[in-house]
Design an enzyme around this catalytic site. Sequence first.
Site, PDB file in Angstrom:
ATOM      1  N   LYS A 207       0.805  -1.227   0.000  1.00  0.00           N
ATOM      2  CA  LYS A 207       0.000   0.000   0.000  1.00  0.00           C
ATOM      3  C   LYS A 207       0.839   1.279   0.000  1.00  0.00           C
ATOM      4  CE  LYS A 207      -4.242  -2.030   1.398  1.00  0.00           C
ATOM      5  NZ  LYS A 207      -5.482  -1.972   2.122  1.00  0.00           N
TER       6      LYS A 207
ATOM      7  N   SER B  50      -8.199   0.922   9.179  1.00  0.00           N
ATOM      8  CA  SER B  50      -7.797   0.319  10.447  1.00  0.00           C
ATOM      9  C   SER B  50      -6.470  -0.412  10.306  1.00  0.00           C
ATOM     10  CB  SER B  50      -8.874  -0.666  10.909  1.00  0.00           C
ATOM     11  OG  SER B  50      -9.071  -1.637   9.920  1.00  0.00           O
TER      12      SER B  50
END
Length: 311
Positions: free
Chosen positions: A50, A75
């Site tokens: 990511k 999260s």
Amino acid sequence: MHKQQLIDCHERIKPFIHNTPVLTSRLIDEMAGAHLFFKCENFQRMGAFKMRGAANAIMQLSDEQKKNGVVTHSSGNFAQALSLSAQSLGVKAYIVMPSSAPQVKKDAVKGYGGILIECEPTLAARERESDRIVNEHGATFIHPSNNDHVILGQGTACKELLELYPDLDYVVTPVGGGGLIAGTALAAYYFGNDCKVIGGEPFEVDDAYRSLQSGKIETNTTTNTIADGLKTQLGDRNFPIIQKHVEEIVRVTEEEIIAAMRLIWERLKIVCEPSSAVALAAIFKKKDELSGKKIGVIISGGNVDISALPF
């Protein structure tokens, strides 16, 4: 999104990411009956693929937008990715996290310089807090997976893999929010040689599988899976790419995920999170059809709580 955009994106983010190693295992090849090439994004900065999309998304902002910072709700890995990317680029990052998120992930966000805002563990609360920060601070919202710049960034992992192994028959990734598989599918289409993309998804959160069947974005009523990174659903930016360029999505059981994760730890000697193991589990599930093929596998990340391993 076209080929040149992916090339430009890769050049742009190269100073801020690692070109991660590719590992192989003769034993896993024998078990799978195919030749597997593991692209190890667990070695990426902040421990997951990511970082690529987060860096690209921030770099595409105007100077004015950069001055006001960025915000996301996550999260997990994207929270850390946006925090570290923003820190690397001198931009403020506001991170909305559910109060139920693991403390280790909250600490990681703070460690990377992210400004942590906690909220109730519901999607509505996450979106409400994100909107508030956009309105109060003028920050730009960056979605973890449903954003064109993020999708392009995530595709660079597959692009690097195909630069090393241009003749792969397949690339397999896990499917959560759809950013990784959409980017991978674009990279395979533009840089592969008739390279097909397959997604792996837990039965417990099989929204992407059902979405491809129904032709519209489906949701999950339960998220009872060990693959904590795959509990999110597809978005309107990545779903059309998946419909067009992804061959199929293969569903796997929790037991199959755990067995594949254990195999990666034992045989490749690397730390991977359960979500990453979903891709290998999908390959074992399709063993007969994939026999003798050359297959790239994106090991999506290694951010796992080692005090709570499933084996």
